[in-house]
Design a protein around this motif. Structure first.
Motif, PDB file in Angstrom:
ATOM      1  N   ALA A  50       0.832  -1.200   0.000  1.00  0.00           N
ATOM      2  CA  ALA A  50       0.000   0.000   0.000  1.00  0.00           C
ATOM      3  C   ALA A  50       0.870   1.255   0.000  1.00  0.00           C
ATOM      4  N   ALA A  51       1.949   1.248   0.776  1.00  0.00           N
ATOM      5  CA  ALA A  51       2.851   2.405   0.831  1.00  0.00           C
ATOM      6  C   ALA A  51       3.488   2.660  -0.530  1.00  0.00           C
ATOM      7  N   ALA A  52       3.911   1.594  -1.208  1.00  0.00           N
ATOM      8  CA  ALA A  52       4.531   1.748  -2.527  1.00  0.00           C
ATOM      9  C   ALA A  52       3.537   2.316  -3.534  1.00  0.00           C
ATOM     10  N   ALA A  53       2.289   1.828  -3.484  1.00  0.00           N
ATOM     11  CA  ALA A  53       1.270   2.352  -4.390  1.00  0.00           C
ATOM     12  C   ALA A  53       1.015   3.836  -4.122  1.00  0.00           C
ATOM     13  N   LEU A  54       0.958   4.216  -2.851  1.00  0.00           N
ATOM     14  CA  LEU A  54       0.755   5.625  -2.498  1.00  0.00           C
ATOM     15  C   LEU A  54       1.928   6.481  -2.963  1.00  0.00           C
ATOM     16  N   LEU A  55       3.139   6.025  -2.693  1.00  0.00           N
ATOM     17  CA  LEU A  55       4.323   6.804  -3.057  1.00  0.00           C
ATOM     18  C   LEU A  55       4.465   6.944  -4.564  1.00  0.00           C
ATOM     19  N   SER A  56       4.079   5.898  -5.300  1.00  0.00           N
ATOM     20  CA  SER A  56       4.219   5.955  -6.758  1.00  0.00           C
ATOM     21  C   SER A  56       3.386   7.079  -7.353  1.00  0.00           C
ATOM     22  N   THR A  57       2.298   7.446  -6.676  1.00  0.00           N
ATOM     23  CA  THR A  57       1.432   8.512  -7.196  1.00  0.00           C
ATOM     24  C   THR A  57       2.016   9.897  -6.933  1.00  0.00           C
ATOM     25  N   THR A  58       2.973  10.000  -6.025  1.00  0.00           N
ATOM     26  CA  THR A  58       3.576  11.300  -5.712  1.00  0.00           C
ATOM     27  C   THR A  58       4.739  11.623  -6.639  1.00  0.00           C
ATOM     28  N   LEU A  59       5.168  10.643  -7.432  1.00  0.00           N
ATOM     29  CA  LEU A  59       6.355  10.792  -8.258  1.00  0.00           C
ATOM     30  C   LEU A  59       5.959  10.915  -9.724  1.00  0.00           C
ATOM     31  N   LYS A  60       6.418  11.966 -10.364  1.00  0.00           N
ATOM     32  CA  LYS A  60       6.095  12.182 -11.779  1.00  0.00           C
ATOM     33  C   LYS A  60       7.274  11.687 -12.616  1.00  0.00           C
ATOM     34  N   PHE A  61       7.293  10.393 -12.878  1.00  0.00           N
ATOM     35  CA  PHE A  61       8.380   9.803 -13.654  1.00  0.00           C
ATOM     36  C   PHE A  61       7.907   8.495 -14.270  1.00  0.00           C
ATOM     37  N   GLU A  62       8.649   8.023 -15.269  1.00  0.00           N
ATOM     38  CA  GLU A  62       8.444   6.698 -15.826  1.00  0.00           C
ATOM     39  C   GLU A  62       9.574   5.811 -15.322  1.00  0.00           C
ATOM     40  N   GLY A  63       9.208   4.731 -14.673  1.00  0.00           N
ATOM     41  CA  GLY A  63      10.245   3.860 -14.127  1.00  0.00           C
ATOM     42  C   GLY A  63       9.718   3.044 -12.971  1.00  0.00           C
ATOM     43  N   LEU A  64      10.602   2.807 -12.009  1.00  0.00           N
ATOM     44  CA  LEU A  64      10.313   1.856 -10.938  1.00  0.00           C
ATOM     45  C   LEU A  64      10.585   2.474  -9.574  1.00  0.00           C
ATOM     46  N   LEU A  65       9.673   2.227  -8.647  1.00  0.00           N
ATOM     47  CA  LEU A  65       9.866   2.582  -7.240  1.00  0.00           C
ATOM     48  C   LEU A  65      10.077   1.279  -6.468  1.00  0.00           C
ATOM     49  N   VAL A  66      11.138   1.220  -5.672  1.00  0.00           N
ATOM     50  CA  VAL A  66      11.458   0.009  -4.921  1.00  0.00           C
ATOM     51  C   VAL A  66      11.571   0.350  -3.440  1.00  0.00           C
TER      52      VAL A  66
END
Length: 296
Positions: A50-66
């Motif tokens: 859930a945290a990763a999904a939330l954080l991914s929405t705060t980042l304006k980029f194409e790629g991967l959040l780990v």
């Protein structure tokens, strides 16, 4: 999956605060199906998804959040990945004998979590989050409070079936120019969110949840964005690992393992097998597809 697995943004009109909610069920179940995780590990893995999904929405980029957490405690590793398309996968490594009541500090004493942003273009970024609070949400909130980034607070819960998260984030000055007014707004909105019970976050739909917390505020709710389980492993990626070995070493390794090399994905349990014919084809420029049998 669209109904149960999504993120949804909301804004507080006339303030510089935004929010995000995440809900995962099908994708969470896909992750948990890969191993027999104890309940506290299931819960923490769900919270990290859930945290990763939330954080991914705060980042304006194409790629991967780990998000990758390690410790010397009974929970050795937690790792979750989320793409800019909100495709998630996750894994945990743990010791036997974990108590059902164990919290984050007991599971991962002196643990540290790396937040890695790996964009397709641009520089890789990594931040380190000490896991010195009783919960993942508190550790993430403390990290953002002490960093130079925008103040961000998290509420995360998972029960082995559902994983939910709520995020509030202060935005740069726009509608509220006065620092004290901004601080008062932030304290008011986060204090209300602190009244949210775990069972409410896990069971209420987004509209009901926001009304429960902020019925006196002007809140704008945006369209949901789907989240899904998706593993990024492939036969081609596995073949690249063999290329790094070199043809001679790869053939020797196949001989030592009964005539073929099996490469297993830890995230989805997919197995990619390479026999000597596959390996020779790979190094002779024939690609990664399995050779077709010869017709006589």
């Amino acid at each position: 999956m669209f109904d149960t697995d999504h993120t949804q943004r909301f804004m507080f009109d006339n303030t510089d605060v935004r929010g995000e909610m995440a809900a995962l069920e099908s994708s969470y179940a896909e992750v948990l199906a890969r191993a027999n995780y104890p309940l506290p590990v299931q819960q923490l893995l769900g919270e990290m998804l859930a945290a990763a999904a939330l954080l991914s929405t705060t980042l304006k980029f194409e790629g991967l959040l780990v998000l990758q957490a390690r410790s010397e405690g009974p929970l050795k590793l937690l790792m979750v990945e989320c793409t800019d398309q909100q495709q998630v996968r996750g894994i945990a490594r743990f010791e036997d004998g974990i108590a059902d009541s164990a919290d984050l500090r007991e599971l991962m004493p002196q643990g540290v979590m790396a937040i890695t942003i790996d964009p397709l273009k641009g520089k890789r970024y990594q931040g380190m989050v000490p896991l010195d609070n009783a919960s993942l949400a508190a550790s993430l909130s403390s990290y953002f409070a002490s960093s130079e980034q925008l103040p961000t607070q998290f509420w995360l819960h998972a029960d082995g079936r559902r994983a939910r998260g709520l995020l509030l984030q202060a935005l740069p000055k726009d509608k509220q120019r006065d620092d004290q007014e901004r601080a008062n707004t932030w304290e008011h909105l986060t204090t209300l969110a602190d009244t949210l019970k775990a069972e409410e976050l896990l069971s209420l739909d987004n509209s009901t949840l926001l009304h429960r917390l902020y019925h006196q505020e002007e809140v704008r709710l945006f369209d949901v964005q789907p989240v899904q389980f998706q593993c990024s492993c492939s036969r081609e990626r596995s073949a690249n690992a063999l290329i790094n070995l070199g043809e001679a070493d790869a053939l020797q390794l196949a001989a030592e393992h009964g005539g073929q090399i099996d490469i297993d994905c830890q995230f989805c349990n997919q197995r990619y097998s390479f026999d000597p014919a596959d390996i020779r084809q790979l190094f002779n420029g024939g690609g990664t597809e399995e050779p077709q049998p010869t017709q006589h």
